[in-house]
Design a protein around this motif. Structure first.
Motif, PDB file in Angstrom:
ATOM      1  N   VAL A   1      45.343   3.580  70.740  1.00 45.28           N
ATOM      2  CA  VAL A   1      44.062   2.877  70.641  1.00 45.28           C
ATOM      3  C   VAL A   1      44.253   1.626  69.783  1.00 45.28           C
ATOM      4  O   VAL A   1      44.666   1.714  68.625  1.00 45.28           O
ATOM      5  CB  VAL A   1      42.976   3.786  70.031  1.00 45.28           C
ATOM      6  N   GLY A   2      43.951   0.493  70.380  1.00 43.97           N
ATOM      7  CA  GLY A   2      44.225  -0.780  69.720  1.00 43.97           C
ATOM      8  C   GLY A   2      45.505  -1.400  70.236  1.00 43.97           C
ATOM      9  O   GLY A   2      46.073  -2.293  69.605  1.00 43.97           O
ATOM     10  N   ALA A   3      45.966  -0.929  71.405  1.00 40.73           N
ATOM     11  CA  ALA A   3      47.182  -1.488  72.022  1.00 40.73           C
ATOM     12  C   ALA A   3      46.998  -2.987  72.243  1.00 40.73           C
ATOM     13  O   ALA A   3      45.905  -3.455  72.559  1.00 40.73           O
ATOM     14  CB  ALA A   3      47.455  -0.786  73.343  1.00 40.73           C
ATOM     15  N   SER A   4      48.081  -3.704  72.060  1.00 38.19           N
ATOM     16  CA  SER A   4      48.014  -5.162  72.161  1.00 38.19           C
ATOM     17  C   SER A   4      49.282  -5.711  72.779  1.00 38.19           C
ATOM     18  O   SER A   4      50.369  -5.187  72.522  1.00 38.19           O
ATOM     19  CB  SER A   4      47.824  -5.764  70.764  1.00 38.19           C
ATOM     20  N   PRO A   5      49.183  -6.777  73.582  1.00 36.81           N
ATOM     21  CA  PRO A   5      50.387  -7.409  74.118  1.00 36.81           C
ATOM     22  C   PRO A   5      51.043  -8.368  73.133  1.00 36.81           C
ATOM     23  O   PRO A   5      52.096  -8.950  73.439  1.00 36.81           O
ATOM     24  CB  PRO A   5      49.853  -8.173  75.339  1.00 36.81           C
ATOM     25  N   ARG A   6      50.457  -8.533  71.957  1.00 40.38           N
ATOM     26  CA  ARG A   6      50.984  -9.497  70.989  1.00 40.38           C
ATOM     27  C   ARG A   6      52.291  -8.986  70.396  1.00 40.38           C
ATOM     28  O   ARG A   6      52.354  -7.897  69.832  1.00 40.38           O
ATOM     29  CB  ARG A   6      49.960  -9.759  69.889  1.00 40.38           C
ATOM     30  N   ALA A   7      53.334  -9.777  70.531  1.00 38.97           N
ATOM     31  CA  ALA A   7      54.655  -9.395  70.022  1.00 38.97           C
ATOM     32  C   ALA A   7      54.595  -9.166  68.515  1.00 38.97           C
ATOM     33  O   ALA A   7      54.014  -9.956  67.767  1.00 38.97           O
ATOM     34  CB  ALA A   7      55.673 -10.478  70.349  1.00 38.97           C
ATOM     35  N   GLY A   8      55.190  -8.063  68.080  1.00 38.72           N
ATOM     36  CA  GLY A   8      55.246  -7.749  66.661  1.00 38.72           C
ATOM     37  C   GLY A   8      54.034  -7.021  66.126  1.00 38.72           C
ATOM     38  O   GLY A   8      54.056  -6.544  64.988  1.00 38.72           O
ATOM     39  N   SER A   9      52.968  -6.914  66.911  1.00 40.97           N
ATOM     40  CA  SER A   9      51.795  -6.168  66.453  1.00 40.97           C
ATOM     41  C   SER A   9      52.123  -4.680  66.399  1.00 40.97           C
ATOM     42  O   SER A   9      53.008  -4.200  67.109  1.00 40.97           O
ATOM     43  CB  SER A   9      50.616  -6.404  67.383  1.00 40.97           C
ATOM     44  N   PHE A  10      51.384  -3.946  65.566  1.00 44.17           N
ATOM     45  CA  PHE A  10      51.638  -2.507  65.459  1.00 44.17           C
ATOM     46  C   PHE A  10      51.378  -1.817  66.799  1.00 44.17           C
ATOM     47  O   PHE A  10      52.050  -0.842  67.143  1.00 44.17           O
ATOM     48  CB  PHE A  10      50.781  -1.888  64.368  1.00 44.17           C
TER      49      PHE A  10
ATOM     50  N   ALA B   1      39.758   1.037  78.928  1.00 51.71           N
ATOM     51  CA  ALA B   1      38.721   0.475  78.069  1.00 51.71           C
ATOM     52  C   ALA B   1      38.343   1.406  76.919  1.00 51.71           C
ATOM     53  O   ALA B   1      37.883   0.948  75.874  1.00 51.71           O
ATOM     54  CB  ALA B   1      37.484   0.145  78.896  1.00 51.71           C
ATOM     55  N   SER B   2      38.528   2.706  77.104  1.00 47.23           N
ATOM     56  CA  SER B   2      38.147   3.680  76.081  1.00 47.23           C
ATOM     57  C   SER B   2      38.904   4.978  76.305  1.00 47.23           C
ATOM     58  O   SER B   2      39.487   5.205  77.374  1.00 47.23           O
ATOM     59  CB  SER B   2      36.645   3.958  76.136  1.00 47.23           C
ATOM     60  N   LEU B   3      38.871   5.845  75.310  1.00 52.88           N
ATOM     61  CA  LEU B   3      39.485   7.165  75.467  1.00 52.88           C
ATOM     62  C   LEU B   3      38.748   7.989  76.512  1.00 52.88           C
ATOM     63  O   LEU B   3      39.355   8.799  77.217  1.00 52.88           O
ATOM     64  CB  LEU B   3      39.496   7.895  74.127  1.00 52.88           C
ATOM     65  N   ALA B   4      37.448   7.773  76.632  1.00 53.42           N
ATOM     66  CA  ALA B   4      36.671   8.505  77.632  1.00 53.42           C
ATOM     67  C   ALA B   4      37.098   8.161  79.051  1.00 53.42           C
ATOM     68  O   ALA B   4      36.878   8.954  79.976  1.00 53.42           O
ATOM     69  CB  ALA B   4      35.181   8.199  77.453  1.00 53.42           C
TER      70      ALA B   4
ATOM     71  N   GLY C   1      37.331   0.069  61.794  1.00 50.23           N
ATOM     72  CA  GLY C   1      37.113   0.711  63.089  1.00 50.23           C
ATOM     73  C   GLY C   1      37.637   2.124  63.196  1.00 50.23           C
ATOM     74  O   GLY C   1      37.477   2.765  64.243  1.00 50.23           O
ATOM     75  N   VAL C   2      38.253   2.636  62.123  1.00 52.18           N
ATOM     76  CA  VAL C   2      38.933   3.931  62.210  1.00 52.18           C
ATOM     77  C   VAL C   2      37.945   5.074  62.420  1.00 52.18           C
ATOM     78  O   VAL C   2      38.150   5.940  63.288  1.00 52.18           O
ATOM     79  CB  VAL C   2      39.794   4.180  60.957  1.00 52.18           C
ATOM     80  N   GLU C   3      36.876   5.118  61.646  1.00 52.66           N
ATOM     81  CA  GLU C   3      35.969   6.264  61.726  1.00 52.66           C
ATOM     82  C   GLU C   3      35.352   6.390  63.124  1.00 52.66           C
ATOM     83  O   GLU C   3      35.308   7.483  63.699  1.00 52.66           O
ATOM     84  CB  GLU C   3      34.878   6.142  60.669  1.00 52.66           C
ATOM     85  N   ALA C   4      34.916   5.268  63.695  1.00 58.80           N
ATOM     86  CA  ALA C   4      34.339   5.304  65.047  1.00 58.80           C
ATOM     87  C   ALA C   4      35.383   5.731  66.072  1.00 58.80           C
ATOM     88  O   ALA C   4      35.098   6.510  66.989  1.00 58.80           O
ATOM     89  CB  ALA C   4      33.767   3.938  65.408  1.00 58.80           C
ATOM     90  N   ALA C   5      36.615   5.222  65.924  1.00 64.67           N
ATOM     91  CA  ALA C   5      37.680   5.587  66.860  1.00 64.67           C
ATOM     92  C   ALA C   5      38.041   7.060  66.733  1.00 64.67           C
ATOM     93  O   ALA C   5      38.350   7.731  67.723  1.00 64.67           O
ATOM     94  CB  ALA C   5      38.909   4.712  66.613  1.00 64.67           C
ATOM     95  N   LEU C   6      37.984   7.589  65.510  1.00 64.51           N
ATOM     96  CA  LEU C   6      38.276   9.007  65.295  1.00 64.51           C
ATOM     97  C   LEU C   6      37.207   9.877  65.965  1.00 64.51           C
ATOM     98  O   LEU C   6      37.525  10.897  66.598  1.00 64.51           O
ATOM     99  CB  LEU C   6      38.342   9.283  63.798  1.00 64.51           C
ATOM    100  N   GLU C   7      35.959   9.465  65.854  1.00 65.97           N
ATOM    101  CA  GLU C   7      34.886  10.206  66.518  1.00 65.97           C
ATOM    102  C   GLU C   7      35.033  10.142  68.039  1.00 65.97           C
ATOM    103  O   GLU C   7      34.763  11.122  68.746  1.00 65.97           O
ATOM    104  CB  GLU C   7      33.535   9.650  66.073  1.00 65.97           C
ATOM    105  N   GLU C   8      35.486   8.998  68.552  1.00 64.32           N
ATOM    106  CA  GLU C   8      35.727   8.872  69.992  1.00 64.32           C
ATOM    107  C   GLU C   8      36.857   9.803  70.423  1.00 64.32           C
ATOM    108  O   GLU C   8      36.782  10.437  71.486  1.00 64.32           O
ATOM    109  CB  GLU C   8      36.070   7.427  70.346  1.00 64.32           C
ATOM    110  N   ALA C   9      37.900   9.904  69.600  1.00 66.60           N
ATOM    111  CA  ALA C   9      39.010  10.816  69.909  1.00 66.60           C
ATOM    112  C   ALA C   9      38.528  12.263  69.925  1.00 66.60           C
ATOM    113  O   ALA C   9      38.921  13.052  70.792  1.00 66.60           O
ATOM    114  CB  ALA C   9      40.136  10.636  68.901  1.00 66.60           C
ATOM    115  N   ALA C  10      37.672  12.620  68.982  1.00 65.84           N
ATOM    116  CA  ALA C  10      37.121  13.970  68.950  1.00 65.84           C
ATOM    117  C   ALA C  10      36.297  14.244  70.203  1.00 65.84           C
ATOM    118  O   ALA C  10      36.411  15.312  70.816  1.00 65.84           O
ATOM    119  CB  ALA C  10      36.279  14.156  67.694  1.00 65.84           C
TER     120      ALA C  10
END
Length: 310
Positions: A27-36, A68-71, A88-97
């Protein structure tokens, strides 16, 4: 809700979807070289399971379809790697749940390692969300993990995909990401490291859990632990008992034994470094093998992995 220190240590089965996932969502995948996000996808290149980049900004990331989303994923992912800013972590964690994910890894920092009450409360909220969903969480403020046998680099460490594939039988369990990764790079020299774990702030999964899980892993023969500190000793003792029953030696190097080192550990992962004498007493009671030299940690682990029980 159990207090963080009162629950039993996780089992290998409890952490199976984290340690050996059949599918990974980034989640948060990016095509930017060197990004996490890109580094994590690159580190999953040798992995044979399903990999799902997730980011509503993109239709594709590299050769992979981006969701577009985990759903929107075709199946609940075994592991979700959150490569999103702290906000954005808390919202993303709730989406994962909500997506019934099996486990989650949180890279973001700015939690319990900060000397602020609000940061500590935010970290506790993450743990509460993960535990309520029965979704074990590694992190926050961690570098993730590597299952070398699967080629699964669920981590932003540099260029893992190029590492030689010596599956081996050693597990490296570290609170410090950087120092743990420095040890893990011994795989470049042929050392058989099967697993690398960066526990970070250990809001949910801690080093005791990881040692206990590796004690139950049939492919792991010795465990090397780079230890800063913990809020309590109960799970470390439980982990030691499991390792003893399984005949798995645990070799531990304690960081932060000096006053300056303890302060560094507190600011790094929020760990309570505590008295070096007290921790040595705990290691003895747990049956761990302490070493006084960082460089000796893997040498001892390699020896005990092949020497067997005396």
């Amino acid at each position: 809700m159990l207090a963080p220190d009162s629950r039993a240590a996780y089992t290998r089965a409890d952490l199976a979807r984290l340690i050996a996932p059949r599918s990974v969502a980034v989640v948060g995948a990016s095509p930017r070289a060197g990004s996490f996000g890109m580094r994590t996808l690159e580190n999953l290149a040798p992995y044979g399971g399903a990999v799902y980049p997730v980011n509503a900004k993109y239709e594709r990331v590299g050769e992979r379809t981006c969701y577009a989303s985990l759903a929107a994923l075709p199946q609940p992912p075994d592991c979700v790697v959150l490569v999103v800013p702290r906000e954005g972590v808390e919202a993303a964690l709730e989406e994962a749940a909500a997506a019934r994910a099996g486990s989650v890894i949180v890279y973001a920092s700015g939690y319990g390692e900060m000397a602020r009450d609000d940061a500590g409360r935010a970290q506790r909220r993450l743990a509460e969300i993960a535990r309520a969903a029965k979704m074990p969480m590694l992190g926050p403020n961690c570098m993730g993990l590597v299952n070398h046998a699967l080629g699964a680099g669920m981590s932003f460490i540099p260029e893992y995909a190029r590492a030689p594939r010596h599956e081996g039988s050693l597990a490296v369990v570290s609170q410090s990401g950087a120092l743990g990764y420095a040890l893990a790079q011994a795989w470049d020299r042929g050392l058989g490291i099967r697993y690398f774990f960066s526990a970070g702030n250990s809001a949910d999964i801690d080093v005791g859990d990881l040692i206990a899980a590796m004690a139950e892993d049939p492919e792991c023969k010795a465990i090397a632990c780079l230890f800063e500190g913990a809020a309590g000793a109960a799970r470390m003792l439980e982990a030691g008992e499991r390792a003893r029953r399984a005949g798995k030696p645990v070799i531990v190097y304690k960081l932060g034994t000096s006053e300056d080192g303890a302060a560094a550990a507190r600011s790094h992962t929020g760990s309570l470094a505590g008295s070096g004498v007290a921790w040595r007493a705990l290691f003895e009671r747990a049956g761990f093998i302490p070493v006084e030299d960082y460089d000796a940690l893997l040498e001892y682990a390699r020896f005990f992995a092949v020497a067997g029980k005396p």
